[in-house]
Design a protein around this motif. Structure first.
Motif, short mmCIF file in Angstrom:
data_model
loop_
_atom_site.label_atom_id
_atom_site.label_comp_id
_atom_site.label_asym_id
_atom_site.label_seq_id
_atom_site.Cartn_x
_atom_site.Cartn_y
_atom_site.Cartn_z
N ASN A 169 0.83 -1.21 0.00
CA ASN A 169 0.00 0.00 0.00
C ASN A 169 0.87 1.26 0.00
N LEU A 170 1.93 1.26 0.80
CA LEU A 170 2.84 2.40 0.83
C LEU A 170 3.59 2.53 -0.50
N ALA A 171 4.00 1.42 -1.07
CA ALA A 171 4.70 1.45 -2.36
C ALA A 171 3.80 2.05 -3.44
N LYS A 172 2.55 1.69 -3.41
CA LYS A 172 1.59 2.24 -4.38
C LYS A 172 1.38 3.74 -4.14
N LEU A 173 1.22 4.12 -2.89
CA LEU A 173 1.03 5.52 -2.53
C LEU A 173 2.19 6.39 -3.00
N TYR A 174 3.41 5.92 -2.78
CA TYR A 174 4.60 6.68 -3.13
C TYR A 174 5.11 6.38 -4.54
N GLN A 175 4.39 5.53 -5.27
CA GLN A 175 4.69 5.21 -6.67
C GLN A 175 6.11 4.70 -6.86
N TRP A 176 6.51 3.78 -5.99
CA TRP A 176 7.83 3.17 -6.12
C TRP A 176 7.85 2.23 -7.30
N ASP A 177 8.94 2.25 -8.05
CA ASP A 177 9.11 1.24 -9.09
C ASP A 177 9.65 -0.03 -8.42
N ASP A 178 9.84 -1.07 -9.21
CA ASP A 178 10.26 -2.35 -8.62
C ASP A 178 11.63 -2.28 -7.96
N ASP A 179 12.56 -1.50 -8.54
CA ASP A 179 13.88 -1.37 -7.92
C ASP A 179 13.77 -0.67 -6.56
N GLU A 180 12.96 0.38 -6.48
CA GLU A 180 12.78 1.08 -5.21
C GLU A 180 12.11 0.18 -4.17
N LYS A 181 11.13 -0.60 -4.61
CA LYS A 181 10.48 -1.54 -3.68
C LYS A 181 11.48 -2.56 -3.14
N LEU A 182 12.36 -3.03 -4.00
CA LEU A 182 13.36 -4.01 -3.58
C LEU A 182 14.33 -3.39 -2.57
N VAL A 183 14.75 -2.16 -2.80
CA VAL A 183 15.64 -1.47 -1.87
C VAL A 183 14.94 -1.28 -0.53
N TRP A 184 13.70 -0.78 -0.55
CA TRP A 184 12.97 -0.57 0.70
C TRP A 184 12.72 -1.89 1.43
N LEU A 185 12.40 -2.93 0.69
CA LEU A 185 12.19 -4.25 1.32
C LEU A 185 13.46 -4.65 2.06
N ASP A 186 14.58 -4.57 1.39
CA ASP A 186 15.86 -4.93 2.01
C ASP A 186 16.14 -4.08 3.24
N CYS A 187 15.87 -2.79 3.15
CA CYS A 187 16.13 -1.87 4.27
C CYS A 187 15.27 -2.16 5.49
N LYS A 188 14.09 -2.69 5.28
CA LYS A 188 13.13 -2.87 6.38
C LYS A 188 13.13 -4.26 6.98
N LEU A 189 13.94 -5.16 6.44
CA LEU A 189 14.05 -6.49 7.03
C LEU A 189 15.14 -6.47 8.09
N ILE A 190 14.82 -7.01 9.26
CA ILE A 190 15.78 -7.06 10.36
C ILE A 190 15.79 -8.47 10.94
N GLY A 191 16.80 -8.74 11.75
CA GLY A 191 16.87 -10.03 12.46
C GLY A 191 16.83 -11.22 11.52
N ARG A 192 16.00 -12.19 11.89
CA ARG A 192 15.96 -13.42 11.08
C ARG A 192 15.38 -13.18 9.69
N ALA A 193 14.55 -12.15 9.53
CA ALA A 193 14.02 -11.82 8.20
C ALA A 193 15.14 -11.30 7.29
N ALA A 194 16.03 -10.48 7.83
CA ALA A 194 17.17 -9.99 7.06
C ALA A 194 18.09 -11.15 6.69
N LEU A 195 18.30 -12.05 7.62
CA LEU A 195 19.12 -13.23 7.35
C LEU A 195 18.48 -14.09 6.25
N ALA A 196 17.16 -14.24 6.32
CA ALA A 196 16.45 -15.02 5.29
C ALA A 196 16.65 -14.38 3.92
#
Length: 123
Positions: free
Chosen positions: A47-74
């Motif tokens: 929903n946030l990605a749609k609101l801010y009109q992120w392209d797929d590369d931006e979504k991938l960067v934000w996804l990576d930035c927001k994963l922590i702990g075991r999710a980041a390791l995964a």
């Protein structure tokens, strides 16, 4: 914008996260550690990605930035192909953090959103 995540490195992650934060949205996606409900988290993220009109590369960067702990390791342990695009990363992470029954529901919703349709895909 950062190139494909197949060229991923910690240095690039630090730079791309810093860039994303500088020009980032007022409301950022919450962090995901793997302890939260994946389907709720990814739906909010989308929903946030749609609101801010992120392209797929931006979504991938934000996804990576927001994963922590075991999710980041995964994420870090995904093969290069799974980290190459946002959709492939989400599919791989969904298989790690959602039970099989919920994965089908996510795939159907994602298909509908991508194709601008309501309802589910035919099986």
């Amino acid at each position: 914008v950062v190139g494909r995540m197949a060229e991923y490195s910690e240095e690039k992650k630090d730079v791309s996260c810093a860039e994303a934060r500088k020009r980032g949205p007022v409301v950022q996606p919450a962090e995901f550690s793997g302890n939260e409900d994946w389907s709720t988290w990814i739906r909010t993220f989308m929903n946030l990605a749609k609101l801010y009109q992120w392209d797929d590369d931006e979504k991938l960067v934000w996804l990576d930035c927001k994963l922590i702990g075991r999710a980041a390791l995964a994420f870090e342990t995904l093969d290069d192909e799974s980290r190459e695009t946002f959709d492939s990363a989400v599919e791989a992470l969904t298989s790690k953090f959602e039970p099989a029954a919920k994965q089908l529901v996510y795939q159907e919703r994602n298909y509908s959103v991508i194709n601008g349709r309501r309802g589910t895909i035919g099986m």
